[in-house]
Design an enzyme around this catalytic site. Structure first.
Site, PDB file in Angstrom:
ATOM      1  N   ASN A  81       0.852  -1.204   0.000  1.00  0.00           N
ATOM      2  CA  ASN A  81       0.000   0.000   0.000  1.00  0.00           C
ATOM      3  C   ASN A  81       0.883   1.249   0.000  1.00  0.00           C
ATOM      4  OD1 ASN A  81       0.576   0.824   2.838  1.00  0.00           O
ATOM      5  ND2 ASN A  81      -0.337  -1.188   3.247  1.00  0.00           N
ATOM      6  N   ASP A 120      -4.041  -6.381   4.957  1.00  0.00           N
ATOM      7  CA  ASP A 120      -5.126  -7.166   5.566  1.00  0.00           C
ATOM      8  C   ASP A 120      -5.190  -8.582   4.983  1.00  0.00           C
ATOM      9  OD1 ASP A 120      -6.136  -5.259   7.384  1.00  0.00           O
ATOM     10  OD2 ASP A 120      -6.986  -4.136   5.704  1.00  0.00           O
ATOM     11  N   LYS A 139       8.962 -17.633  -9.839  1.00  0.00           N
ATOM     12  CA  LYS A 139       8.122 -16.683 -10.572  1.00  0.00           C
ATOM     13  C   LYS A 139       7.051 -17.457 -11.345  1.00  0.00           C
ATOM     14  CE  LYS A 139       8.211 -13.238 -14.184  1.00  0.00           C
ATOM     15  NZ  LYS A 139       8.816 -12.941 -15.474  1.00  0.00           N
ATOM     16  N   PHE A 185      -3.973   3.055  15.156  1.00  0.00           N
ATOM     17  CA  PHE A 185      -4.304   4.051  14.141  1.00  0.00           C
ATOM     18  C   PHE A 185      -5.530   3.563  13.386  1.00  0.00           C
ATOM     19  CE2 PHE A 185      -1.059   7.432  13.306  1.00  0.00           C
ATOM     20  CZ  PHE A 185      -0.339   7.241  14.474  1.00  0.00           C
ATOM     21  N   LYS A 189     -13.019   0.785  16.541  1.00  0.00           N
ATOM     22  CA  LYS A 189     -11.708   0.110  16.607  1.00  0.00           C
ATOM     23  C   LYS A 189     -11.140   0.170  18.025  1.00  0.00           C
ATOM     24  CE  LYS A 189     -10.500   0.179  11.774  1.00  0.00           C
ATOM     25  NZ  LYS A 189      -9.991   0.841  10.611  1.00  0.00           N
ATOM     26  N   LYS A 214     -10.507  -3.428  19.651  1.00  0.00           N
ATOM     27  CA  LYS A 214      -9.099  -3.842  19.762  1.00  0.00           C
ATOM     28  C   LYS A 214      -8.510  -3.477  21.115  1.00  0.00           C
ATOM     29  CE  LYS A 214      -8.568  -3.543  14.754  1.00  0.00           C
ATOM     30  NZ  LYS A 214      -7.589  -3.632  13.662  1.00  0.00           N
TER      31      LYS A 214
HETATM   32  O1  PMT Z   1       3.211   5.946   6.509  1.00  0.00           O
HETATM   33  P1  PMT Z   1       2.668   7.306   6.086  1.00  0.00           P
HETATM   34  O2  PMT Z   1       2.819   7.523   4.590  1.00  0.00           O
HETATM   35  O3  PMT Z   1       3.261   8.411   6.909  1.00  0.00           O
HETATM   36  O4  PMT Z   1       1.082   7.307   6.330  1.00  0.00           O
HETATM   37  C1  PMT Z   1       0.564   7.262   7.617  1.00  0.00           C
HETATM   38  C2  PMT Z   1      -0.624   6.313   7.725  1.00  0.00           C
HETATM   39  C3  PMT Z   1      -1.773   6.844   6.899  1.00  0.00           C
HETATM   40  C4  PMT Z   1      -0.241   4.915   7.231  1.00  0.00           C
HETATM   41  C5  PMT Z   1      -0.975   6.245   9.240  1.00  0.00           C
HETATM   42  O5  PMT Z   1      -1.349   7.531   9.684  1.00  0.00           O
HETATM   43  C6  PMT Z   1      -2.131   5.286   9.504  1.00  0.00           C
HETATM   44  O6  PMT Z   1      -3.297   5.608   9.405  1.00  0.00           O
HETATM   45  N1  PMT Z   1      -1.775   4.012   9.857  1.00  0.00           N
HETATM   46  C7  PMT Z   1      -2.746   2.897  10.015  1.00  0.00           C
HETATM   47  C8  PMT Z   1      -3.116   2.355   8.650  1.00  0.00           C
HETATM   48  C9  PMT Z   1      -4.061   1.195   8.741  1.00  0.00           C
HETATM   49  O7  PMT Z   1      -3.687   0.109   8.407  1.00  0.00           O
HETATM   50  O8  PMT Z   1      -5.226   1.476   9.282  1.00  0.00           O
HETATM   51  P2  PMT Z   1      -6.401   0.371   9.531  1.00  0.00           P
HETATM   52  O9  PMT Z   1      -7.575   1.205   9.909  1.00  0.00           O
HETATM   53  O10 PMT Z   1      -6.518  -0.539   8.361  1.00  0.00           O
HETATM   54  O11 PMT Z   1      -5.877  -0.473  10.769  1.00  0.00           O
HETATM   55  C10 PMT Z   1      -6.219  -0.171  12.094  1.00  0.00           C
HETATM   56  C11 PMT Z   1      -5.079  -0.500  13.039  1.00  0.00           C
HETATM   57  O12 PMT Z   1      -4.878  -1.917  13.051  1.00  0.00           O
HETATM   58  C12 PMT Z   1      -3.740   0.128  12.705  1.00  0.00           C
HETATM   59  O13 PMT Z   1      -3.128   0.539  13.905  1.00  0.00           O
HETATM   60  C13 PMT Z   1      -2.950  -1.005  12.057  1.00  0.00           C
HETATM   61  O14 PMT Z   1      -1.548  -0.879  12.314  1.00  0.00           O
HETATM   62  C14 PMT Z   1      -3.533  -2.207  12.793  1.00  0.00           C
HETATM   63  N2  PMT Z   1      -3.511  -3.485  12.025  1.00  0.00           N
HETATM   64  C15 PMT Z   1      -4.219  -3.583  10.868  1.00  0.00           C
HETATM   65  C16 PMT Z   1      -4.225  -4.799  10.190  1.00  0.00           C
HETATM   66  C17 PMT Z   1      -3.481  -5.895  10.727  1.00  0.00           C
HETATM   67  N3  PMT Z   1      -3.445  -7.040  10.094  1.00  0.00           N
HETATM   68  N4  PMT Z   1      -2.798  -5.735  11.864  1.00  0.00           N
HETATM   69  C18 PMT Z   1      -2.793  -4.576  12.523  1.00  0.00           C
HETATM   70  O15 PMT Z   1      -2.140  -4.429  13.587  1.00  0.00           O
END
Ligand code: PMT
Length: 403
Positions: free
Chosen positions: A209, A278, A288, A322, A336, A340
């Protein structure tokens, strides 16, 4: 970067504060200048704007944007660590001492909670007047630092105390008072994840991403600057490892999970800024895959949710997740937070141009376990990181008090 609000009062010494702005910048500060109406009689705001590269604030309300100007004194109070006023005229001292808030500088002062350094300058009789002496006593008792004026010949021809202290002396006093936040996370170990993950599809292809890692790296730098020990677990990014931070590089969501769980025991604070994939291809071939003319469908498996897993075993640790959303920011963030078991969710609207993924700035909503939601307006990511740590510091106290 440390930030200073430089208040300029209306006295003949106002021109010297242009030198002070420069001296502060040389010491590594970003400077936001606020001029009183009287100061503008002595010097043009443009001088400071050209020196600092920032708009100078000289009035309480702007005709262009009523809503923004109504709360600007709060924003400036929150964004700056130190307020220095030079020259601090008898009028500024009186307003500050007695809480009169009738212009931008005096209103912002009431909303300000950081360190205050005052460099008075005025006529000798005004300086010696019992009213000024009393005001100085009040301000010193409040913990503000007074950089005493020097003796010499004044603009009015009188000889005595009242001349603005040397610029170097004022700048040094400001630099010395830089410390209140600098060690407030000493003794903590902060575990931070940053950047994207890459999930291989075969030996040469992968899904990922747009995360650049800038937000997570800014958090790591801020944590280190505030005295914490920092472990940064980063997906593939093009950023230099932050100084004084233990940085562990990983590629996939599974590797990130392993690194997080390995370092969980030593962490007292966990912050998950990484954009973890995800889905991944669990049966990705080692070689490959050959191209064919046929349509290709891929089967993907969900990755483990690292944040949720940490939430289940966090104990007393502070957990900050986040949320990258394109709509319903506040509702999704709170959902969230609950699902979580987080103490804070930093939510960003990633559909908005210029913030979130792969940008230098961000604008976030801090959704707290205490029920509060605190907006942090658009600013460089390091500045946003500073605000997140400020709020985490408050949250830490609130959760501690609630035990
Ligand atoms: O890296 P930059 O370019 O500076 O951009 C910053 C950002 C936009 C990436 C950052 O500010 C941000 O939003 N990070 C979280 C991105 C994300 O995956 O969000 P989510 O809403 O999909 O996930 C929620 C939370 O679960 C996040 O804390 C993520 O780290 C966590 N997660 C998600 C999926 C997974 N399999 N495991 C996780 O721990």
């Amino acid at each position: 970067m440390n930030t200073v609000a430089l208040g300029v009062g209306g006295g003949i010494a106002a021109y010297k504060s242009a030198e002070l702005a420069r001296a502060l910048m040389e010491r590594g500060f970003a400077v936001q200048v606020i001029m009183t109406r009287a100061a503008c009689e002595f010097l043009q705001p443009l001088t400071f704007a050209a020196l600092t590269g920032r708009k100078v604030i000289s009035q309480m309300f702007s005709a262009e944007d009523n809503l923004a100007s109504a709360i600007e004194h709060i924003r400036v109070a929150q964004e700056n660590e130190i307020l220095v006023v030079a020259p601090a005229t008898a009028d500024v001292l009186a307003k500050f001492a007695h809480g009169n808030a009738d212009d931008f500088l005096s209103t912002m002062y009431l909303a300000f909670t950081g360190r205050v350094v005052l460099a008075p300058a005025m006529n000798t009789n005004m300086w010696n007047h019992p009213a000024t002496r009393e005001n100085i006593r009040i301000l010193e008792a409040r913990g503000h630092e007074i950089v005493e004026p020097e003796e010499g010949e004044l603009a009015c021809g009188m000889v005595g105390p009242g001349r603005l202290a040397r610029i170097e002396k004022i700048a040094d006093a400001v630099a010395k008072s830089r410390s209140p936040r600098s060690a407030d996370f000493e003794g903590e170990t902060v575990l931070i994840t940053a950047g994207p993950t890459q999930e291989p599809l075969d030996a040469v292809r992968y899904i990922t991403n747009r995360s650049s890692g800038k937000m997570g790296y800014a958090l790591a730098e801020e944590a280190a600057a505030r005295g914490a020990r920092v472990v940064l677990i980063a997906g593939p990014v093009h950023l230099a490892d932050p100084a004084g931070v233990r940085t562990i590089h990983v590629r996939t969501a599974l590797e990130m999970r392993k690194a997080v769980l390995e370092h969980l025991a030593e962490a007292s604070i966990i912050m998950k800024a990484a954009a973890v994939a995800d889905y991944y291809r669990s049966n990705a071939p080692r070689l490959k895959e050959k191209k064919t003319a046929a349509r290709l469908s891929l089967e993907l498996d969900p990755t483990p949710d690292i944040l949720a897993e940490v939430g289940r075993q966090k104990g007393d640790r502070l957990l900050v997740g986040f949320a990258a959303e394109t709509d319903h920011l506040s509702e999704e963030a709170r959902r969230k937070l609950e699902n979580k078991n987080c103490d804070m969710i930093v939510a960003n609207l990633v559909s908005q141009e210029g913030i979130g993924f792969d940008s230098d700035e961000n604008e976030v909503l801090l959704v707290m376990r205490t029920g509060e939601s605190i907006p942090v307006e658009r600013a460089p990511k390091r500045e946003v990181a500073r605000r997140i740590f400020d709020e985490m510091s408050r949250l830490r106290l609130a959760l501690h008090a609630a035990k």
